[in-house]
Design a protein around this motif. Structure first.
Motif, PDB file in Angstrom:
ATOM      1  N   ARG A 212      -0.433   1.500   7.996  1.00  0.00           N
ATOM      2  CA  ARG A 212       0.394   0.025   7.971  1.00  0.00           C
ATOM      3  C   ARG A 212      -0.199  -0.697   9.034  1.00  0.00           C
ATOM      4  O   ARG A 212       0.172  -1.953   9.091  1.00  0.00           O
ATOM      5  CB  ARG A 212       1.999   0.525   8.472  1.00  0.00           C
ATOM      6  N   TRP A 213      -0.842  -0.069   9.944  1.00  0.00           N
ATOM      7  CA  TRP A 213      -1.577  -0.735  10.850  1.00  0.00           C
ATOM      8  C   TRP A 213      -2.556  -1.847  10.267  1.00  0.00           C
ATOM      9  O   TRP A 213      -2.877  -2.913  10.906  1.00  0.00           O
ATOM     10  CB  TRP A 213      -2.369   0.048  12.026  1.00  0.00           C
ATOM     11  N   ASP A 214      -3.298  -1.457   9.184  1.00  0.00           N
ATOM     12  CA  ASP A 214      -4.428  -2.345   8.773  1.00  0.00           C
ATOM     13  C   ASP A 214      -4.534  -2.414   7.166  1.00  0.00           C
ATOM     14  O   ASP A 214      -5.412  -2.636   6.776  1.00  0.00           O
ATOM     15  CB  ASP A 214      -5.577  -1.379   9.198  1.00  0.00           C
ATOM     16  N   LEU A 215      -3.211  -2.444   6.793  1.00  0.00           N
ATOM     17  CA  LEU A 215      -3.115  -2.527   5.309  1.00  0.00           C
ATOM     18  C   LEU A 215      -3.553  -3.962   4.713  1.00  0.00           C
ATOM     19  O   LEU A 215      -3.281  -5.075   5.415  1.00  0.00           O
ATOM     20  CB  LEU A 215      -1.426  -2.531   4.946  1.00  0.00           C
ATOM     21  N   ASN A 216      -4.218  -3.979   3.813  1.00  0.00           N
ATOM     22  CA  ASN A 216      -4.941  -5.049   3.285  1.00  0.00           C
ATOM     23  C   ASN A 216      -4.754  -5.329   1.879  1.00  0.00           C
ATOM     24  O   ASN A 216      -5.167  -4.493   0.872  1.00  0.00           O
ATOM     25  CB  ASN A 216      -6.690  -4.992   3.185  1.00  0.00           C
ATOM     26  N   PRO A 217      -3.646  -5.909   1.430  1.00  0.00           N
ATOM     27  CA  PRO A 217      -3.217  -5.838   0.027  1.00  0.00           C
ATOM     28  C   PRO A 217      -4.341  -6.386  -0.975  1.00  0.00           C
ATOM     29  O   PRO A 217      -3.980  -6.146  -2.233  1.00  0.00           O
ATOM     30  CB  PRO A 217      -2.084  -7.133  -0.048  1.00  0.00           C
ATOM     31  N   SER A 218      -5.298  -7.220  -0.560  1.00  0.00           N
ATOM     32  CA  SER A 218      -6.281  -7.354  -1.448  1.00  0.00           C
ATOM     33  C   SER A 218      -7.193  -6.159  -2.002  1.00  0.00           C
ATOM     34  O   SER A 218      -7.645  -6.169  -3.220  1.00  0.00           O
ATOM     35  CB  SER A 218      -7.459  -8.361  -0.902  1.00  0.00           C
ATOM     36  N   LEU A 220      -5.384  -3.472  -3.064  1.00  0.00           N
ATOM     37  CA  LEU A 220      -4.835  -2.875  -3.905  1.00  0.00           C
ATOM     38  C   LEU A 220      -4.490  -3.757  -5.288  1.00  0.00           C
ATOM     39  O   LEU A 220      -3.672  -4.276  -5.699  1.00  0.00           O
ATOM     40  CB  LEU A 220      -3.157  -2.998  -3.467  1.00  0.00           C
ATOM     41  N   GLU A 221      -5.666  -3.426  -6.002  1.00  0.00           N
ATOM     42  CA  GLU A 221      -5.902  -3.981  -7.373  1.00  0.00           C
ATOM     43  C   GLU A 221      -5.449  -3.137  -8.540  1.00  0.00           C
ATOM     44  O   GLU A 221      -4.956  -2.228  -8.555  1.00  0.00           O
ATOM     45  CB  GLU A 221      -7.402  -4.117  -7.517  1.00  0.00           C
ATOM     46  N   GLU A 222      -4.978  -3.998  -9.511  1.00  0.00           N
ATOM     47  CA  GLU A 222      -4.349  -3.333 -10.565  1.00  0.00           C
ATOM     48  C   GLU A 222      -5.418  -2.413 -11.312  1.00  0.00           C
ATOM     49  O   GLU A 222      -6.450  -2.485 -11.374  1.00  0.00           O
ATOM     50  CB  GLU A 222      -3.945  -4.511 -11.814  1.00  0.00           C
ATOM     51  N   GLY A 223      -4.873  -1.126 -11.698  1.00  0.00           N
ATOM     52  CA  GLY A 223      -5.764  -0.257 -12.346  1.00  0.00           C
ATOM     53  C   GLY A 223      -6.088   0.834 -11.506  1.00  0.00           C
ATOM     54  O   GLY A 223      -6.516   1.920 -11.786  1.00  0.00           O
ATOM     55  N   ASP A 245       0.734  -3.743 -11.405  1.00  0.00           N
ATOM     56  CA  ASP A 245       1.031  -5.146 -11.070  1.00  0.00           C
ATOM     57  C   ASP A 245       0.948  -5.334  -9.428  1.00  0.00           C
ATOM     58  O   ASP A 245       1.303  -4.527  -8.468  1.00  0.00           O
ATOM     59  CB  ASP A 245       2.276  -5.493 -11.278  1.00  0.00           C
ATOM     60  N   ARG A 246       0.620  -6.605  -9.184  1.00  0.00           N
ATOM     61  CA  ARG A 246       0.246  -6.777  -7.681  1.00  0.00           C
ATOM     62  C   ARG A 246       1.005  -8.306  -7.482  1.00  0.00           C
ATOM     63  O   ARG A 246       0.544  -9.170  -8.335  1.00  0.00           O
ATOM     64  CB  ARG A 246      -1.092  -6.703  -7.141  1.00  0.00           C
ATOM     65  N   TYR A 247       1.770  -8.666  -6.652  1.00  0.00           N
ATOM     66  CA  TYR A 247       2.090  -9.744  -6.041  1.00  0.00           C
ATOM     67  C   TYR A 247       2.057 -10.025  -4.658  1.00  0.00           C
ATOM     68  O   TYR A 247       1.138  -9.425  -4.119  1.00  0.00           O
ATOM     69  CB  TYR A 247       3.730  -9.896  -6.179  1.00  0.00           C
ATOM     70  N   THR A 248       2.378 -11.190  -4.061  1.00  0.00           N
ATOM     71  CA  THR A 248       1.906 -11.605  -2.934  1.00  0.00           C
ATOM     72  C   THR A 248       2.724 -10.698  -1.719  1.00  0.00           C
ATOM     73  O   THR A 248       2.083 -10.546  -0.634  1.00  0.00           O
ATOM     74  CB  THR A 248       2.365 -13.178  -2.603  1.00  0.00           C
ATOM     75  N   ASP A 249       3.773  -9.932  -2.070  1.00  0.00           N
ATOM     76  CA  ASP A 249       4.379  -9.366  -1.155  1.00  0.00           C
ATOM     77  C   ASP A 249       4.606  -7.673  -1.462  1.00  0.00           C
ATOM     78  O   ASP A 249       5.161  -7.088  -0.603  1.00  0.00           O
ATOM     79  CB  ASP A 249       5.584  -9.914  -0.752  1.00  0.00           C
ATOM     80  N   ARG A 250       4.133  -7.273  -2.712  1.00  0.00           N
ATOM     81  CA  ARG A 250       4.387  -6.051  -2.991  1.00  0.00           C
ATOM     82  C   ARG A 250       3.373  -5.660  -4.307  1.00  0.00           C
ATOM     83  O   ARG A 250       2.703  -6.561  -4.785  1.00  0.00           O
ATOM     84  CB  ARG A 250       5.847  -5.933  -3.375  1.00  0.00           C
ATOM     85  N   ASP A 274       5.481  -4.169   3.374  1.00  0.00           N
ATOM     86  CA  ASP A 274       6.181  -3.862   4.694  1.00  0.00           C
ATOM     87  C   ASP A 274       6.759  -2.280   4.830  1.00  0.00           C
ATOM     88  O   ASP A 274       6.827  -1.840   5.780  1.00  0.00           O
ATOM     89  CB  ASP A 274       7.427  -4.713   5.141  1.00  0.00           C
ATOM     90  N   ASP A 275       7.003  -1.712   3.499  1.00  0.00           N
ATOM     91  CA  ASP A 275       7.690  -0.462   3.572  1.00  0.00           C
ATOM     92  C   ASP A 275       6.317   0.489   3.530  1.00  0.00           C
ATOM     93  O   ASP A 275       6.570   1.809   3.754  1.00  0.00           O
ATOM     94  CB  ASP A 275       8.505  -0.387   2.142  1.00  0.00           C
ATOM     95  N   ILE A 276       5.121   0.059   3.440  1.00  0.00           N
ATOM     96  CA  ILE A 276       4.067   1.147   3.183  1.00  0.00           C
ATOM     97  C   ILE A 276       3.540   1.589   4.433  1.00  0.00           C
ATOM     98  O   ILE A 276       3.481   1.101   5.349  1.00  0.00           O
ATOM     99  CB  ILE A 276       2.794   0.600   2.426  1.00  0.00           C
ATOM    100  N   GLU A 277       3.646   3.147   4.734  1.00  0.00           N
ATOM    101  CA  GLU A 277       3.303   3.752   5.590  1.00  0.00           C
ATOM    102  C   GLU A 277       1.632   4.087   5.941  1.00  0.00           C
ATOM    103  O   GLU A 277       1.161   3.751   6.836  1.00  0.00           O
ATOM    104  CB  GLU A 277       4.164   4.780   6.195  1.00  0.00           C
ATOM    105  N   ALA A 278       1.332   4.509   4.717  1.00  0.00           N
ATOM    106  CA  ALA A 278       0.035   4.987   4.386  1.00  0.00           C
ATOM    107  C   ALA A 278      -0.258   4.940   2.904  1.00  0.00           C
ATOM    108  O   ALA A 278       0.687   5.368   2.307  1.00  0.00           O
ATOM    109  CB  ALA A 278      -0.420   6.332   5.124  1.00  0.00           C
ATOM    110  N   VAL A 279      -1.676   4.700   2.590  1.00  0.00           N
ATOM    111  CA  VAL A 279      -1.961   4.451   1.340  1.00  0.00           C
ATOM    112  C   VAL A 279      -3.299   4.981   0.956  1.00  0.00           C
ATOM    113  O   VAL A 279      -4.284   4.539   1.645  1.00  0.00           O
ATOM    114  CB  VAL A 279      -1.629   3.200   0.439  1.00  0.00           C
TER     115      VAL A 279
END
Length: 304
Positions: A212-218, A220-223, A245-250, A274-279
């Motif tokens: 959650r400290w360094d999450l980069n949504p970009s 998290l790609e589909e597939g 699926d990926r959106y701007t906030d989830r 905002d809910d993700i702790e680690a991925v």
């Protein structure tokens, strides 16, 4: 290499080193942080209930922990992990590379934020390449094309121009590579060489871990396949599946629900960032991401 180039490199190296040492010393003094490295560890300076950040190696794997010291043994310390509440970690003194200790929690958290910022890495591809974000004195790893061949270059950034970047490359740091922007496929850069080298290793393995400290949504790609720890109604939960699926906030992942004594079915789960702790993100479904997520805390930032 020509003498002017050597002079330029020497000037930049001296400037960067001086600024780093000065800044590090100032920050440590201001925040009452005691820093110790391998070979300089002094257990007499450690107290239970103080806060610690530990960078160490275990079984050849780079790891990190931070939290309150709850026990000091002759051969190591026990930390109550901030990343995994209610869990403790025993770390041997012989495995520790860096140990930072503070008595004051706000001071420690401020220092930790600075430490994490130093570990942050930015990754850009050909489609979103912007060399104006690159700074002289930072470190970079570039994957690019040259005369039809794929090449790589890693090292300190010596010069940035609108259409090219000059990197001090080579295993002995004696060569320079001038890379045209139009030839770059992927460019990763950070303020620390270790962060770049770590990203390079993980990207080659096809596995990236973020918190959650360094999450980069970009990233998290589909597939892609993911193992996620997230908050739901104040409780920590886990899900393993594939991003559909990926959106701007989830993101939306498809995962298996059910166990040995219940019907197993596939379900779509919407996960706000905002809910993700680690991925853990993996290109390979067979990757043992659960082991990584359970046993390793990795500081990695892949900024947009």
């Amino acid at each position: 290499m020509k003498p002017p180039a050597l002079a330029l490199i020497a000037t930049i190296l001296m400037s960067v080193a001086t600024q780093y040492v000065s800044h590090a010393a100032q920050r440590s003094t201001e925040m009452d942080i005691t820093l110790m490295s391998r070979g300089e560890l002094d257990p007499t300076k450690l107290n239970t209930k103080s806060y610690a950040y530990v960078a160490y190696k275990s079984d050849g794997i780079e790891r990190a922990e931070w939290g309150r010291i709850v026990q000091i043994d002759p051969d190591g310390i026990v930390i109550e992990s901030e990343a995994a509440p209610l869990e403790t970690r025993k770390i041997s003194f012989g495995d520790i590379d860096i140990l930072a200790v503070a008595e004051d929690q706000p001071a420690f958290e401020s220092w930790l934020d600075s430490r994490l910022a130093a570990e942050k890495i930015t990754v850009m591809t050909r489609e979103d390449l912007d060399l104006t974000k690159l700074a002289t004195g930072s470190y970079a790893h570039a994957i690019y094309s040259w005369k039809g061949f794929k090449r790589k270059a890693s090292g300190m950034v010596l010069e940035v121009a609108p259409r090219s970047v000059l990197v001090l490359s080579g295993t002995e740091q004696t060569e320079t590579a001038k890379i045209a922007a139009a030839e770059i496929d992927t460019l990763a850069f950070a303020n620390s060489l270790q962060a770049v080298e770590r990203w390079q290793k993980w990207s080659e393995r096809g596995i990236v871990q973020m918190s959650r400290w360094d999450l980069n949504p970009s990233m998290l790609e589909e597939g892609l396949h993911v193992h996620v720890v997230y908050n739901s109604g104040g409780q920590k939960r886990e899900a393993v599946g594939r991003i559909v699926d990926r959106y701007t906030d989830r993101i939306v992942i498809q995962h298996r629900v059910g166990g040995k004594n219940s019907f197993v079915r596939r379900q779509r789960l919407k996960l706000p960032f905002d809910d993700i702790e680690a991925v853990i993100v993996s290109r390979d479904k067979r990757a043992r991401t659960s082991d990584l997520l359970r046993n390793t805390i990795i500081f990695l930032h892949l900024a947009h």
